[in-house]
Every structure is written in C-alpha cells, then in structure tokens.
Design an enzyme around this catalytic site. Structure first.
Site, PDB file in Angstrom:
ATOM      1  N   GLN A 110       0.812  -1.213   0.000  1.00 55.47           N
ATOM      2  CA  GLN A 110       0.000   0.000   0.000  1.00 55.47           C
ATOM      3  C   GLN A 110       0.849   1.269   0.000  1.00 55.47           C
ATOM      4  O   GLN A 110       0.438   2.305   0.500  1.00 55.47           O
ATOM      5  CB  GLN A 110      -0.937  -0.010   1.219  1.00 55.47           C
ATOM      6  N   CYS A 111       2.011   1.188  -0.575  1.00 52.22           N
ATOM      7  CA  CYS A 111       2.953   2.318  -0.603  1.00 52.22           C
ATOM      8  C   CYS A 111       2.823   3.073  -1.924  1.00 52.22           C
ATOM      9  O   CYS A 111       2.429   2.503  -2.949  1.00 52.22           O
ATOM     10  CB  CYS A 111       4.379   1.780  -0.417  1.00 52.22           C
ATOM     11  N   GLY A 112       3.179   4.341  -1.922  1.00 55.44           N
ATOM     12  CA  GLY A 112       3.183   5.115  -3.149  1.00 55.44           C
ATOM     13  C   GLY A 112       4.198   4.596  -4.160  1.00 55.44           C
ATOM     14  O   GLY A 112       4.100   4.898  -5.353  1.00 55.44           O
TER      15      GLY A 112
END
Length: 237
Positions: A110-112
C-alpha cells in the site's frame, strides 16, 4: 663496583628487550592472517604472560587485534550463511542461491512506490532470471503500516496483480531489536547515507554470486535503473 653494577643493569635491560621482542614477534605471528586459527601453546602463554599484558596495552597491538577481529567477523559471513522463512513458514537455506546474483527488497502493498517497483521488479526478473538473477522480496509493515495483510494476502497481491514469479518470504522487521538477522547483516555490510537503518519500503541490496553485498539503493531508485549493475555481476553484455 660501580662498573659491575652498570654492567649488570645493562645485561638485565638487554634480556628484557630481547624477551619483549620475542613476545611481540610471537603475538604478530599468532594474529597474522596465515596463523589466525593456530592456538597459542599454553607453555608459551605462561612464559610471556606478563609481556603479553603489556603488549596488548600498546595502541599498535590493540589496533591490530581489533582490526583482525572485525575483519574476521565480516569476512566469515555471507548471505549464504542465513536461513529465512518463506511465506508458508518453511525454512529456506539461502546457500541454495550460491552462484546467483540476488536483489533483496523490503516490499509493501500500500505504498506510493508499490506500483512502479513491483512492475519493474517483474520486468527485471523476467529479463534476467534465466541468466542467474534472483529477487528475494521481504514484506515489512514498519513504514506507515503499509503492509498490514497476512503472508497469503501479500503473495496473492504480488502474484496476481504484478505477476511476481520471484520468491516472497515471511513478513519481517528490518529495523529495531527484532530486525531479521539477514537485515542486520545487510545493513552492517552496506550502511545508508544517513545511517544503517532502512529508511522506507523498497530499499534494495545487490548481492554477488559469492553472497557478498556489493551495493545498496534508496527506495526511490527504480529497479530498471540498476540494470547495468545487475548485468555486470551476471557477466552479461
């Protein structure tokens, strides 16, 4: 009478100097690279024990001993010495990767940086997997709680959405007291710009075929941008 006393003192100093020199040579021989594993005979330890104590108190001897100890520790370890858990909880002996070039990455779902990194990791692996490249992905939830899922959920996400064919291991800590031993080793082998700690998701370590860490890349360094370094270690044009 004065002449005799001076002569006696001279001879005593001469014997002490010779004994100290012998002890120093004995220590240098014992701690040399070629004889590091040779135990010092008890009789010789007993003979020179007072001098050894003095010798160790000198800066040169202390530095020599410290350097040999630190060098021996770093030289004795490689990635191949570690065993890790896969996503199913099974032990994986990393010596099975001897002869392979490894790219080790702490991943998050769920990281950019997730989309770009997972996409390029898959592309890099597809291109070089038959030439000796392996990517080892270690999920970690220490950065913004961006890897909250179970191992099964993480594997399904990576394999379904990004077609990841490389191994994804058990979720680990990469910083702190509970950091996985392999990450303690990686960080001690290649410190970061602002200290050893991993700064964010998708930090990358490049490991050669002998299991030695040769480079470290920031989370924002894209996998495809290090392709030239991978090719160099693989020995491909």
């Amino acid at each position: 009478m004065l002449c005799i006393c001076n002569s006696t003192r001279f001879l005593f100093r001469r014997k002490l100097t010779v004994a100290a020199s012998s002890a120093s040579q004995l220590l240098q021989k014992h701690f040399s690279a070629d004889s590091l594993q040779t135990p010092l005979p008890p009789s010789r330890i007993s003979l020179f024990s007072p001098l050894i104590k003095v010798e160790f108190s000198s800066p040169v001897a202390s530095t020599l001993l410290l350097n040999r100890t630190m060098a021996g520790h770093s030289e004795s370890k490689s990635i191949h010495d570690f065993t890790v858990k896969d996503a199913k909880g099974n032990d994986v002996d990393l010596s099975t990767y001897k002869g392979k070039v490894l790219l080790i990455v702490n991943v998050a779902s769920q990281c950019g940086l997730t989309n770009s990194n997972y996409t390029e990791l898959a592309q890099l692996y597809e291109k070089y997997k038959t030439q000796g490249l392996e990517i080892l992905a270690f999920p970690c939830n220490q950065f913004g709680a961006q890897e909250p899922g179970t191992n099964d959920e993480i594997v399904e996400f990576a394999c379904t959405r990004f077609k990841a064919e490389y191994p994804i291991f058990d979720k680990v800590d990469v910083n702190g007291d509970n950091a996985a031993p392999i990450y303690k080793f990686l960080k001690s082998s290649k410190g970061g710009l602002f200290g050893d700690s991993i700064k964010w998701n998708f930090s990358k370590f490049l490991v050669d075929k002998e299991g030695k860490v040769v480079d470290r890349y920031a989370p924002t360094t894209s996998p495809l941008s290090i392709e030239k370094d991978v090719k160099k270690l693989l020995g491909v044009a």
